[in-house]
Design a protein around this motif. Sequence first.
Motif, short mmCIF file in Angstrom:
data_model
loop_
_atom_site.label_atom_id
_atom_site.label_comp_id
_atom_site.label_asym_id
_atom_site.label_seq_id
_atom_site.Cartn_x
_atom_site.Cartn_y
_atom_site.Cartn_z
N UNK A 189 -4.93 -4.45 9.57
CA UNK A 189 -4.62 -5.12 9.10
C UNK A 189 -3.28 -3.89 8.38
N UNK A 190 -2.47 -3.29 8.32
CA UNK A 190 -1.87 -2.53 7.88
C UNK A 190 -1.39 -1.91 6.40
N UNK A 191 -1.56 -3.37 6.07
CA UNK A 191 -1.02 -3.50 4.11
C UNK A 191 -1.80 -4.62 3.99
N UNK A 192 -2.30 -4.60 2.65
CA UNK A 192 -2.63 -5.01 1.18
C UNK A 192 -1.87 -5.26 0.43
N UNK A 193 -1.88 -6.41 -0.11
CA UNK A 193 -1.03 -7.20 -1.19
C UNK A 193 -1.98 -7.08 -2.06
N UNK A 194 -1.37 -6.64 -3.23
CA UNK A 194 -2.49 -8.15 -4.12
C UNK A 194 -1.98 -8.17 -5.51
N UNK A 195 -3.18 -8.05 -7.06
CA UNK A 195 -2.47 -8.49 -8.12
C UNK A 195 -3.62 -7.63 -8.88
N UNK A 196 -3.88 -8.29 -10.38
CA UNK A 196 -4.45 -8.23 -10.86
C UNK A 196 -4.78 -6.80 -11.97
N UNK A 197 -4.97 -5.55 -11.20
CA UNK A 197 -4.61 -4.55 -11.93
C UNK A 197 -3.63 -4.32 -12.34
N UNK A 198 -3.02 -4.58 -13.41
CA UNK A 198 -1.79 -3.61 -14.08
C UNK A 198 -1.67 -1.66 -14.15
N UNK A 199 -2.16 -1.07 -14.11
CA UNK A 199 -1.82 0.00 -14.40
C UNK A 199 -2.39 0.95 -13.14
N UNK A 200 -2.00 0.03 -11.56
CA UNK A 200 -2.32 0.44 -10.39
C UNK A 200 -1.02 -0.30 -9.97
N UNK A 201 0.39 -0.53 -10.41
CA UNK A 201 1.41 -1.43 -9.95
C UNK A 201 2.08 -0.33 -9.41
N UNK A 202 2.59 -0.78 -8.62
CA UNK A 202 3.38 -0.32 -6.72
C UNK A 202 2.70 0.18 -6.22
N UNK A 205 2.68 -10.94 -12.07
CA UNK A 205 3.52 -11.12 -12.45
C UNK A 205 3.39 -12.35 -14.21
N UNK A 206 3.06 -11.80 -14.79
CA UNK A 206 2.52 -11.78 -16.05
C UNK A 206 3.27 -11.26 -16.92
N UNK A 207 4.04 -11.82 -17.10
CA UNK A 207 5.35 -11.34 -18.36
C UNK A 207 3.75 -11.02 -19.97
N UNK A 208 3.20 -12.07 -20.11
CA UNK A 208 2.29 -11.29 -21.28
C UNK A 208 1.72 -9.44 -20.45
N UNK A 209 1.27 -9.61 -19.55
CA UNK A 209 1.26 -7.97 -19.45
C UNK A 209 2.14 -6.94 -19.64
N UNK A 210 3.75 -7.47 -19.23
CA UNK A 210 4.30 -6.37 -19.82
C UNK A 210 4.89 -6.57 -20.96
N UNK A 211 4.39 -7.33 -21.93
CA UNK A 211 4.76 -7.69 -23.73
C UNK A 211 3.58 -6.51 -23.82
N UNK A 212 3.06 -7.02 -22.92
CA UNK A 212 1.64 -5.62 -24.20
C UNK A 212 1.72 -3.95 -24.15
N UNK A 232 4.63 -2.48 -15.75
CA UNK A 232 6.06 -2.22 -15.89
C UNK A 232 7.25 -3.22 -15.84
N UNK A 233 6.95 -4.32 -14.53
CA UNK A 233 7.38 -4.67 -14.74
C UNK A 233 6.85 -6.37 -13.92
N UNK A 234 7.53 -8.05 -14.15
CA UNK A 234 6.80 -8.68 -13.29
C UNK A 234 8.03 -8.74 -12.03
N UNK A 235 6.88 -8.68 -10.19
CA UNK A 235 7.41 -8.56 -9.38
C UNK A 235 6.49 -9.44 -8.61
N UNK A 236 7.23 -9.76 -7.13
CA UNK A 236 6.93 -10.15 -6.41
C UNK A 236 7.47 -9.34 -4.86
N UNK A 237 6.37 -9.82 -3.81
CA UNK A 237 6.64 -9.17 -2.29
C UNK A 237 6.64 -10.20 -1.39
N UNK A 238 7.75 -9.99 -1.12
CA UNK A 238 8.80 -10.85 0.14
C UNK A 238 8.22 -10.67 1.88
N UNK A 239 7.74 -10.43 2.62
CA UNK A 239 7.82 -10.13 3.79
C UNK A 239 7.56 -11.20 4.56
#
Length: 186
Positions: free
Chosen positions: A123-136, A148-155, A159-166
């Motif tokens: 694998x060349x790449x890991x796409x994940x979530x769970x950790x808003x402070x590690x975004x990007x 993708x959670x608006x609640x974490x953006x509001x808190x 930084x933003x809600x985002x998705x990955x397209x591959x």
Amino acid sequence: MVLLLGNHDAYHLRNLRPADFWQSLDENDYDFYKDLMHLPWLAKSEGLVAAHGALPFVSDLQELEHPTNDVFEKEDDFDIPIWISVTWGDLNRRVSGAQMDPLTGRPQFGKEVILQYLQKHDWNLLIRSHQPGMQGWSFSGNALTIFTSQAYVDMGRARERSIAIVDLENGVGGRDDVEVLGLDKL
């Protein structure tokens, strides 16, 4: 579109907290949403793996293809329950190897173990979530954290809600094969 099982989605499989969403449901709504248990823990394609938390760190990925209840009792190569690594695992630039965070009780995985496991499975790449402070992008551009959670953006925790397209049909060679879109742009 690929949706993955996250730590809060597994509430009916394990009594996870906080679970405000699940506890707010009436019986009919619960019956509708409980099918989330059928979401996969891991998505794999040529050059790409995706999970909610971190990687499973097991030699045989077949164990996760059709998980049964006994998967909750199995541990990964670091003696951490597999399901906790995949749904609650965090990346940590300051950790060498793997360890449990004494404050959060969540596993922390360093760059070298992430990159070695990716390489082991081609694998060349890991796409994940769970950790808003590690975004990007992190770990030499081999790990992407989206949220993708608006609640974490509001808190202010994401930084933003985002998705990955591959393009799963043609494989993923690296970060140039991924488009990250903010949900406000859709």
